[in-house]
Design a protein around this motif. Structure first.
Motif, PDB file in Angstrom:
ATOM      1  N   PRO A  48     -70.297  54.104  39.233  1.00 34.26           N
ATOM      2  CA  PRO A  48     -70.624  53.432  37.958  1.00 34.26           C
ATOM      3  C   PRO A  48     -72.110  53.137  37.770  1.00 34.26           C
ATOM      4  CG  PRO A  48     -68.673  52.455  38.946  1.00 34.26           C
ATOM      5  CD  PRO A  48     -69.214  53.430  39.959  1.00 34.26           C
ATOM      6  N   ASP A  49     -72.799  52.723  38.828  1.00 31.04           N
ATOM      7  CA  ASP A  49     -74.239  52.459  38.701  1.00 31.04           C
ATOM      8  C   ASP A  49     -75.018  53.746  38.465  1.00 31.04           C
ATOM      9  OD1 ASP A  49     -73.727  49.796  39.144  1.00 31.04           O
ATOM     10  OD2 ASP A  49     -74.224  49.866  41.274  1.00 31.04           O
ATOM     11  N   ASP A  50     -74.587  54.811  39.116  1.00 31.48           N
ATOM     12  CA  ASP A  50     -75.308  56.082  39.026  1.00 31.48           C
ATOM     13  C   ASP A  50     -75.114  56.748  37.670  1.00 31.48           C
ATOM     14  OD1 ASP A  50     -75.954  55.518  41.591  1.00 31.48           O
ATOM     15  OD2 ASP A  50     -74.801  57.142  42.509  1.00 31.48           O
ATOM     16  N   ILE A  51     -73.942  56.581  37.062  1.00 31.56           N
ATOM     17  CA  ILE A  51     -73.699  57.258  35.790  1.00 31.56           C
ATOM     18  C   ILE A  51     -74.573  56.666  34.692  1.00 31.56           C
ATOM     19  CG2 ILE A  51     -71.754  55.808  35.059  1.00 31.56           C
ATOM     20  CD1 ILE A  51     -72.077  59.619  34.543  1.00 31.56           C
ATOM     21  N   VAL A  52     -74.797  55.345  34.719  1.00 32.75           N
ATOM     22  CA  VAL A  52     -75.685  54.708  33.741  1.00 32.75           C
ATOM     23  C   VAL A  52     -77.116  55.210  33.931  1.00 32.75           C
ATOM     24  CG1 VAL A  52     -76.691  52.522  32.995  1.00 32.75           C
ATOM     25  CG2 VAL A  52     -74.251  52.655  33.504  1.00 32.75           C
ATOM     26  N   ALA A  53     -77.563  55.224  35.197  1.00 29.71           N
ATOM     27  CA  ALA A  53     -78.919  55.696  35.491  1.00 29.71           C
ATOM     28  C   ALA A  53     -79.078  57.165  35.134  1.00 29.71           C
ATOM     29  CB  ALA A  53     -79.237  55.469  36.967  1.00 29.71           C
ATOM     30  N   ARG A  54     -78.039  57.930  35.376  1.00 29.16           N
ATOM     31  CA  ARG A  54     -78.084  59.367  35.084  1.00 29.16           C
ATOM     32  C   ARG A  54     -78.234  59.606  33.588  1.00 29.16           C
ATOM     33  NH1 ARG A  54     -75.368  63.164  31.877  1.00 29.16           N
ATOM     34  NH2 ARG A  54     -75.425  65.200  32.839  1.00 29.16           N
TER      35      ARG A  54
ATOM     36  N   LEU B  71     -77.789  56.058  48.593  1.00 33.16           N
ATOM     37  CA  LEU B  71     -77.425  54.656  48.361  1.00 33.16           C
ATOM     38  C   LEU B  71     -77.618  54.238  46.904  1.00 33.16           C
ATOM     39  CD1 LEU B  71     -78.971  53.070  51.578  1.00 33.16           C
ATOM     40  CD2 LEU B  71     -76.621  53.862  51.207  1.00 33.16           C
ATOM     41  N   SER B  72     -78.439  54.974  46.175  1.00 32.60           N
ATOM     42  CA  SER B  72     -78.661  54.675  44.762  1.00 32.60           C
ATOM     43  C   SER B  72     -79.194  55.930  44.079  1.00 32.60           C
ATOM     44  CB  SER B  72     -79.649  53.518  44.585  1.00 32.60           C
ATOM     45  OG  SER B  72     -80.916  53.846  45.128  1.00 32.60           O
ATOM     46  N   PHE B  73     -79.126  55.930  42.754  1.00 34.27           N
ATOM     47  CA  PHE B  73     -79.562  57.082  41.971  1.00 34.27           C
ATOM     48  C   PHE B  73     -81.062  57.328  42.129  1.00 34.27           C
ATOM     49  CE2 PHE B  73     -81.415  58.919  38.181  1.00 34.27           C
ATOM     50  CZ  PHE B  73     -80.591  60.001  37.922  1.00 34.27           C
TER      51      PHE B  73
END
Length: 253
Positions: free
Chosen positions: A89-95, A167-169
């Motif tokens: 979920p965090d990565d899709i927003v950043a992506r 660990l993060s985008f």
């Protein structure tokens, strides 16, 4: 996801022109299928004009419990929702925010040079058990119409070339012709919103309603509302809170 729906709306509102280039589409469909086979990737070719995507699968889709190996499918959407639902979920927003930056960068780039730019995004994707794998995602805009409208986009998902878990985008824009990397460089971010719109957005973030913003900036409430609408359209989001989130992702505010 509202962000995705708004982004889709903006992409599909480009000024497409009629053209008979089915041979070009078939050529790139073969290219996507070859990437999937050679790299064991998931390859997604999206036709923005006809609102379709062609998905080709190598081993990654099977590992993620998404598609059988060597499977191919056509969907009536430019978004591969089955794949997006597996991204952290965090990565899709950043992506989405990162790809928005890429879209605006290409719109300011001469048509003949656009083919040389692509994104490299490192993100986490889960299998059916919720276990996350490290994945490299790449985006290419392969073909433009003569008026500059972006037409065909290719997304590739591969096992990430790293022994350490992501660990993060993290996102990088690269010019493949020169090798130049545009990672985390604020001077490569186009001026997506104006100075006044930034002022309005900053005041919205502080919790001010439109009437108070109008008094603060000595403008009419209608003007503030127009700025709000322009901000949401430019950032391709559905409301002010989403605009604030995406603006932070793009280092606009």
């Amino acid at each position: 996801m509202k962000e995705l729906a708004e982004l889709e709306s903006r992409l599909l509102e480009q000024d497409f022109i009629p053209q008979q280039e089915s041979c070009v589409l078939e050529q790139y469909k073969q290219t996507a299928a070859m990437y999937a086979q050679i790299e064991n990737s998931i390859a997604v070719l999206s036709d923005l004009k006809d609102r379709k995507s062609y998905i080709y699968n190598g081993a990654l889709g099977e590992v993620l419990d998404l598609y059988p190996k060597n499977a191919a499918k056509e969907i009536n959407s430019i978004w591969e929702e089955d794949i997006y639902n597996r991204i952290h979920p965090d990565d899709i927003v950043a992506r989405h925010a990162f790809e928005l930056k890429f879209f605006h960068l290409l719109k300011k780039t001469p048509i003949r040079q656009r083919i040389h730019f692509r994104t490299h995004s490192f993100l986490r994707m889960g299998n059916s058990k919720g276990e996350y794998l490290s994945v490299l995602h790449r985006t290419f805009y392969l073909c433009n119409q003569s008026n500059g409208t972006l037409w065909l986009a290719l997304c590739l998902y591969n096992f990430a070339p790293t022994s350490e878990p992501i660990l993060s985008f993290e996102g990088i824009i690269q010019n493949s012709l020169t090798g130049e990397l545009l990672k985390e460089s604020n001077d490569t971010v186009p001026e997506i919103i104006s100075y006044r719109e930034k002022e309005v957005l900053n005041l919205i973030e502080q919790g001010m309603p439109s009437k108070q913003i109008a008094i603060k900036l000595a403008i009419s409430k209608n003007t503030v509302d127009r700025h709000r609408q322009n901000i949401m359209e430019k950032l391709r989001v559905g409301n002010s809170m989403e605009a604030i989130k995406v603006a932070h992702e793009l280092n606009i505010i």
